[in-house]
Design a protein around this motif. Sequence first.
Motif, PDB file in Angstrom:
ATOM      1  N   SER A 142       0.606  -0.763   0.187  1.00  0.00           N
ATOM      2  CA  SER A 142       0.007  -0.319   0.402  1.00  0.00           C
ATOM      3  C   SER A 142       0.803   1.278   0.297  1.00  0.00           C
ATOM      4  CB  SER A 142      -0.459   0.563   1.037  1.00  0.00           C
ATOM      5  OG  SER A 142      -0.241   0.208   2.441  1.00  0.00           O
ATOM      6  N   SER A 143       2.002   1.109   0.926  1.00  0.00           N
ATOM      7  CA  SER A 143       2.478   2.439   0.456  1.00  0.00           C
ATOM      8  C   SER A 143       4.124   1.346   0.866  1.00  0.00           C
ATOM      9  CB  SER A 143       2.675   3.427   1.329  1.00  0.00           C
ATOM     10  OG  SER A 143       3.351   4.117   2.218  1.00  0.00           O
ATOM     11  N   LEU A 144       5.461   2.534   0.010  1.00  0.00           N
ATOM     12  CA  LEU A 144       6.522   2.419   0.242  1.00  0.00           C
ATOM     13  C   LEU A 144       6.963   2.339   1.827  1.00  0.00           C
ATOM     14  CD1 LEU A 144       8.568   3.705  -2.882  1.00  0.00           C
ATOM     15  CD2 LEU A 144       7.150   0.476  -2.914  1.00  0.00           C
ATOM     16  N   ALA A 145       6.879   3.041   2.128  1.00  0.00           N
ATOM     17  CA  ALA A 145       7.239   3.353   4.055  1.00  0.00           C
ATOM     18  C   ALA A 145       6.012   2.828   4.246  1.00  0.00           C
ATOM     19  CB  ALA A 145       7.566   4.996   3.697  1.00  0.00           C
ATOM     20  N   GLY A 146       4.875   1.574   4.409  1.00  0.00           N
ATOM     21  CA  GLY A 146       4.414   1.271   4.904  1.00  0.00           C
ATOM     22  C   GLY A 146       4.611  -0.062   5.835  1.00  0.00           C
ATOM     23  N   SER A 147       4.401   0.152   7.102  1.00  0.00           N
ATOM     24  CA  SER A 147       4.029  -1.181   8.028  1.00  0.00           C
ATOM     25  C   SER A 147       3.870  -2.535   6.699  1.00  0.00           C
ATOM     26  CB  SER A 147       3.209  -1.406   8.922  1.00  0.00           C
ATOM     27  OG  SER A 147       3.714  -2.449   9.999  1.00  0.00           O
ATOM     28  N   ASP A 169      16.375  -6.940  -6.897  1.00  0.00           N
ATOM     29  CA  ASP A 169      16.340  -8.687  -6.480  1.00  0.00           C
ATOM     30  C   ASP A 169      15.000  -9.247  -6.331  1.00  0.00           C
ATOM     31  OD1 ASP A 169      18.638  -9.255  -5.925  1.00  0.00           O
ATOM     32  OD2 ASP A 169      18.502  -9.655  -3.832  1.00  0.00           O
ATOM     33  N   VAL A 170      14.182  -8.008  -6.195  1.00  0.00           N
ATOM     34  CA  VAL A 170      12.961  -7.772  -5.713  1.00  0.00           C
ATOM     35  C   VAL A 170      12.507  -6.069  -6.003  1.00  0.00           C
ATOM     36  CG1 VAL A 170      12.550  -7.426  -2.894  1.00  0.00           C
ATOM     37  CG2 VAL A 170      10.847  -8.412  -4.415  1.00  0.00           C
ATOM     38  N   GLU A 171      11.126  -6.584  -6.236  1.00  0.00           N
ATOM     39  CA  GLU A 171      10.341  -4.705  -6.660  1.00  0.00           C
ATOM     40  C   GLU A 171       9.402  -4.185  -5.893  1.00  0.00           C
ATOM     41  OE1 GLU A 171       9.144  -1.687 -10.770  1.00  0.00           O
ATOM     42  OE2 GLU A 171       9.444  -3.803 -11.374  1.00  0.00           O
ATOM     43  N   PHE A 172       9.259  -3.593  -5.426  1.00  0.00           N
ATOM     44  CA  PHE A 172       8.468  -2.806  -4.716  1.00  0.00           C
ATOM     45  C   PHE A 172       7.068  -1.983  -5.205  1.00  0.00           C
ATOM     46  CE2 PHE A 172      10.916  -4.729  -1.336  1.00  0.00           C
ATOM     47  CZ  PHE A 172       9.879  -5.581  -0.493  1.00  0.00           C
ATOM     48  N   LEU A 173       6.101  -2.624  -5.723  1.00  0.00           N
ATOM     49  CA  LEU A 173       4.895  -1.267  -6.552  1.00  0.00           C
ATOM     50  C   LEU A 173       3.651  -1.399  -5.268  1.00  0.00           C
ATOM     51  CD1 LEU A 173       4.662  -3.863  -9.644  1.00  0.00           C
ATOM     52  CD2 LEU A 173       5.578  -1.393  -9.284  1.00  0.00           C
ATOM     53  N   ASP A 179      -7.075  -2.874  -3.504  1.00  0.00           N
ATOM     54  CA  ASP A 179      -7.033  -3.614  -5.174  1.00  0.00           C
ATOM     55  C   ASP A 179      -5.675  -4.370  -5.215  1.00  0.00           C
ATOM     56  OD1 ASP A 179      -9.227  -1.427  -5.913  1.00  0.00           O
ATOM     57  OD2 ASP A 179      -7.042  -0.038  -5.911  1.00  0.00           O
ATOM     58  N   GLN A 180      -4.987  -4.934  -3.941  1.00  0.00           N
ATOM     59  CA  GLN A 180      -4.443  -5.806  -4.341  1.00  0.00           C
ATOM     60  C   GLN A 180      -4.264  -6.664  -4.399  1.00  0.00           C
ATOM     61  OE1 GLN A 180      -1.580  -5.417  -0.463  1.00  0.00           O
ATOM     62  NE2 GLN A 180      -1.810  -2.992  -0.311  1.00  0.00           N
ATOM     63  N   PRO A 181      -5.926  -7.802  -3.594  1.00  0.00           N
ATOM     64  CA  PRO A 181      -6.265  -8.545  -4.616  1.00  0.00           C
ATOM     65  C   PRO A 181      -6.200  -9.017  -6.345  1.00  0.00           C
ATOM     66  CG  PRO A 181      -7.303  -8.071  -2.363  1.00  0.00           C
ATOM     67  CD  PRO A 181      -6.309  -6.813  -2.720  1.00  0.00           C
ATOM     68  N   GLN A 182      -6.849  -8.246  -6.475  1.00  0.00           N
ATOM     69  CA  GLN A 182      -6.886  -7.693  -7.941  1.00  0.00           C
ATOM     70  C   GLN A 182      -5.774  -7.597  -8.495  1.00  0.00           C
ATOM     71  OE1 GLN A 182     -10.531  -8.737  -8.694  1.00  0.00           O
ATOM     72  NE2 GLN A 182      -9.627  -9.103 -10.773  1.00  0.00           N
ATOM     73  N   ALA A 183      -5.015  -6.684  -8.258  1.00  0.00           N
ATOM     74  CA  ALA A 183      -3.583  -7.159  -8.584  1.00  0.00           C
ATOM     75  C   ALA A 183      -3.284  -8.246  -8.629  1.00  0.00           C
ATOM     76  CB  ALA A 183      -2.406  -5.619  -8.158  1.00  0.00           C
ATOM     77  N   LEU A 184      -2.699  -9.226  -7.853  1.00  0.00           N
ATOM     78  CA  LEU A 184      -2.456  -9.858  -7.912  1.00  0.00           C
ATOM     79  C   LEU A 184      -3.364 -11.341  -8.498  1.00  0.00           C
ATOM     80  CD1 LEU A 184       0.433 -11.829  -6.787  1.00  0.00           C
ATOM     81  CD2 LEU A 184      -1.747 -12.781  -4.903  1.00  0.00           C
ATOM     82  N   GLN A 185      -4.151 -11.057  -9.186  1.00  0.00           N
ATOM     83  CA  GLN A 185      -4.719 -12.185  -9.950  1.00  0.00           C
ATOM     84  C   GLN A 185      -4.784 -11.833 -11.347  1.00  0.00           C
ATOM     85  OE1 GLN A 185      -5.765 -14.284  -6.789  1.00  0.00           O
ATOM     86  NE2 GLN A 185      -7.445 -14.579  -8.854  1.00  0.00           N
ATOM     87  N   ASN A 186      -4.240  -9.922 -11.447  1.00  0.00           N
ATOM     88  CA  ASN A 186      -4.390  -9.791 -12.875  1.00  0.00           C
ATOM     89  C   ASN A 186      -2.826  -9.915 -13.390  1.00  0.00           C
ATOM     90  OD1 ASN A 186      -6.710  -9.357 -13.290  1.00  0.00           O
ATOM     91  ND2 ASN A 186      -6.709  -7.027 -12.436  1.00  0.00           N
ATOM     92  N   ASP A 190       3.571 -10.050  -8.316  1.00  0.00           N
ATOM     93  CA  ASP A 190       3.712 -11.911  -7.946  1.00  0.00           C
ATOM     94  C   ASP A 190       3.095 -12.419  -6.426  1.00  0.00           C
ATOM     95  OD1 ASP A 190       4.671 -12.350 -10.742  1.00  0.00           O
ATOM     96  OD2 ASP A 190       6.249 -10.710  -9.425  1.00  0.00           O
ATOM     97  N   ALA A 191       3.219 -10.849  -5.706  1.00  0.00           N
ATOM     98  CA  ALA A 191       2.860 -11.362  -4.344  1.00  0.00           C
ATOM     99  C   ALA A 191       2.340  -9.945  -3.562  1.00  0.00           C
ATOM    100  CB  ALA A 191       4.202 -11.350  -3.405  1.00  0.00           C
ATOM    101  N   ILE A 192       1.889 -10.407  -2.463  1.00  0.00           N
ATOM    102  CA  ILE A 192       0.990  -8.938  -1.812  1.00  0.00           C
ATOM    103  C   ILE A 192       1.439  -9.262  -0.623  1.00  0.00           C
ATOM    104  CG2 ILE A 192      -0.741  -8.276  -3.938  1.00  0.00           C
ATOM    105  CD1 ILE A 192      -3.234  -9.388  -2.297  1.00  0.00           C
ATOM    106  N   CYS A 193       1.813  -7.634  -0.073  1.00  0.00           N
ATOM    107  CA  CYS A 193       2.090  -8.012   1.295  1.00  0.00           C
ATOM    108  C   CYS A 193       0.843  -7.247   2.298  1.00  0.00           C
ATOM    109  CB  CYS A 193       3.335  -7.572   1.623  1.00  0.00           C
ATOM    110  SG  CYS A 193       3.375  -8.230   3.838  1.00  0.00           S
ATOM    111  N   THR A 194      -0.315  -7.523   2.695  1.00  0.00           N
ATOM    112  CA  THR A 194      -1.473  -6.826   2.580  1.00  0.00           C
ATOM    113  C   THR A 194      -1.579  -7.041   4.180  1.00  0.00           C
ATOM    114  OG1 THR A 194      -3.561  -5.655   2.138  1.00  0.00           O
ATOM    115  CG2 THR A 194      -3.368  -8.221   1.399  1.00  0.00           C
ATOM    116  N   PRO A 195      -2.584  -5.969   4.740  1.00  0.00           N
ATOM    117  CA  PRO A 195      -3.148  -6.597   6.227  1.00  0.00           C
ATOM    118  C   PRO A 195      -4.736  -6.692   6.080  1.00  0.00           C
ATOM    119  CG  PRO A 195      -3.883  -3.560   5.680  1.00  0.00           C
ATOM    120  CD  PRO A 195      -2.830  -4.717   4.429  1.00  0.00           C
ATOM    121  N   ASP A 196      -4.899  -7.149   7.336  1.00  0.00           N
ATOM    122  CA  ASP A 196      -6.528  -7.863   7.833  1.00  0.00           C
ATOM    123  C   ASP A 196      -6.705  -6.913   8.124  1.00  0.00           C
ATOM    124  OD1 ASP A 196      -6.529 -10.666   7.337  1.00  0.00           O
ATOM    125  OD2 ASP A 196      -5.933 -10.644   9.465  1.00  0.00           O
TER     126      ASP A 196
END
Length: 348
Positions: A142-147, A169-173, A179-186, A190-196
């Motif tokens: 959700s943010s490059l500075a987020g938890s 090695d890895v890229e953060f978008l 919106d992250q789950p749909q970005a992963l599905q589309n 390749d992965a999402i790191c997201t909160p409950d």
Amino acid sequence: MYLRKTAALLTSVLMLTALTACGSSGDKNGGKDGEYVLKIGEAQGALCHAPLQVAMENGYLDEAGIKWERVDFGKGDIQAALGAGTIDCGFGLVGKFVQPIDNGLNMVVTAGMHTGCTKLLVKSDSGIKTLDDLKGKKIGVSSLAGSECVTAKRALHEAGFDISAESKDVEFLVFGVTDQPQALQNGAVDAICTPDPVATQAEKEFGLDVLLDTAVTEPYASEYCCVTFVSKELAEQHPDVAAKFTDACLKASAWVAEHPDETAKLQVEKEYVSGDPAANAEILKSYQFIPSVKGGQEALTNVSRDLKTIGMLQDSTDPDELATRSFKKFEGVPDSYKTEDGKLVAVE
């Protein structure tokens, strides 16, 4: 109940107005603790903010004799609001606070509230089974500075990744949390790191695999993710109010531990979060609501050390000194609370 909801439009213009017109938090109401109206920041949709929400709704703040108002942010920047004086205190993921504190944010952490609430997820048919398999992949945050980004970077660094901005090695978008789950599905990432609750909801809806769950994956499962905080001005000029706020949240967290179903129902009824209360309660039950002042300090120290190691703090910063100056233990506030025979009992 002394409660007045206010809508905070967190634009730079309004925050500048708040800062210049109102002054610091210590100037309001003549500087007397009994007259001071505490401005509590709260973000909508935050399931894991249950202790703060319960403290407001179940009367723990009122019982402490605090006059207060709730400042709702939607998806606003709570750090910016604190810096501008729009709020005095709040609740959030410690990982997103350390770098702003290093850059001068006027915040002190006061206690740890619970563990858990963040997941690193991949599609089940992606071929990605471990953190090592994320080499060269894209991760949505959700943010490059987020938890969530900080959590992913800490884990990947521990796994041997170079997570510097120059590394491949890895890229953060960046994508909005919902919106992250749909970005992963589309296939945008390749992965999402997201909160409950989005993380667990997406995991179940799309059959996603979990690479990291801070509620169960060590060392994060033993580390407080969410903490209470107050402004430095409040801590210095109204320490009694700051102490009572912290104490009320400690009590509320202990109550949540014993009443997850009631908590989830309250959150939906009072419109803090959406969704099915029963499903939300199951998520809450996966966290450890064992509040601790010492635990909050330890989490702050751990995150500060890790961020220094991976190059996210200033070169001149001593992480232990940062953690020491950005934590406040108030006299008269116990380390924790627990329930015995239906009553909350202080734990020193």
